[in-house]
Design an enzyme around this catalytic site. Structure first.
Site, PDB file in Angstrom:
ATOM      1  N   GLU A  23       0.825  -1.212   0.000  1.00 54.42           N
ATOM      2  CA  GLU A  23       0.000   0.000   0.000  1.00 54.42           C
ATOM      3  C   GLU A  23       0.859   1.263   0.000  1.00 54.42           C
ATOM      4  OE1 GLU A  23      -3.991  -0.721   2.407  1.00 54.42           O
ATOM      5  OE2 GLU A  23      -2.226  -1.295   3.577  1.00 54.42           O
ATOM      6  N   TYR A  55     -14.286  27.339   1.360  1.00 50.34           N
ATOM      7  CA  TYR A  55     -14.148  25.904   1.121  1.00 50.34           C
ATOM      8  C   TYR A  55     -12.983  25.599   0.191  1.00 50.34           C
ATOM      9  CZ  TYR A  55     -17.598  27.064  -2.575  1.00 50.34           C
ATOM     10  OH  TYR A  55     -18.281  27.629  -3.602  1.00 50.34           O
ATOM     11  N   LEU A  73      -6.297   5.178   8.742  1.00 45.46           N
ATOM     12  CA  LEU A  73      -7.155   6.287   8.322  1.00 45.46           C
ATOM     13  C   LEU A  73      -7.535   7.201   9.488  1.00 45.46           C
ATOM     14  CD1 LEU A  73      -9.504   4.490   5.770  1.00 45.46           C
ATOM     15  CD2 LEU A  73      -7.419   5.812   5.338  1.00 45.46           C
ATOM     16  N   GLU A  74      -7.614   6.653  10.687  1.00 43.76           N
ATOM     17  CA  GLU A  74      -7.930   7.477  11.855  1.00 43.76           C
ATOM     18  C   GLU A  74      -6.901   8.594  12.028  1.00 43.76           C
ATOM     19  OE1 GLU A  74      -9.727   3.420  12.761  1.00 43.76           O
ATOM     20  OE2 GLU A  74      -7.925   4.183  11.769  1.00 43.76           O
ATOM     21  N   LYS A 100     -11.263   4.239   1.875  1.00 45.60           N
ATOM     22  CA  LYS A 100     -10.242   3.607   1.043  1.00 45.60           C
ATOM     23  C   LYS A 100     -10.983   2.694   0.075  1.00 45.60           C
ATOM     24  CE  LYS A 100      -6.398   1.950   2.781  1.00 45.60           C
ATOM     25  NZ  LYS A 100      -5.404   1.077   3.460  1.00 45.60           N
TER      26      LYS A 100
END
Length: 121
Positions: A23, A55, A73-74, A100
């Protein structure tokens, strides 16, 4: 006071987040959704972007954090929240969801997602 909810939906990034060596080398496609609330009273009256949370600037911060590899991811979601909240004190609440796409789990899975929420004290 007029509250505004702003949603940046389906931001797509190619990044190198994950625990597995492959990955980190090959990378993967990620979808990020971020929403936040803030006071919109002044901006609603002035029609001036300097009176609100841009934005465009939020997107740039998300992109910046997505370019920094993480194992989980956290961690990415937490960094995004911290960076955006620091840059924009007008934000009251925020939620970020990172997905993901086609994760390497040994079977057919469309995506795996993590959502973190934030509320200014």
């Amino acid at each position: 006071m007029r509250k505004s909810t702003v949603e940046l939906e389906n931001m797509e990034f190619y990044a190198f987040h994950g625990c597995y060596r492959e990955e980190k080398i090959v990378g993967n496609r990620f979808i990020v959704n971020l929403s936040f609330t803030c006071d919109a009273e002044k901006a609603a009256q002035s029609d001036n972007v300097t009176d609100t949370v841009s934005y465009l600037d939020v997107y740039a911060l998300v992109k910046e954090q997505m370019e920094i590899p993480s194992n989980i991811l956290e961690n990415v979601a937490s960094r995004i929240i911290e960076r955006v909240a620091e840059a924009f004190p007008a934000i009251d609440t925020m939620s970020v969801k990172i997905s993901k796409m086609t994760p390497p789990l040994g079977g057919q899975v469309d995506r795996v997602s993590v959502t973190l929420d934030y509320k200014r004290c």
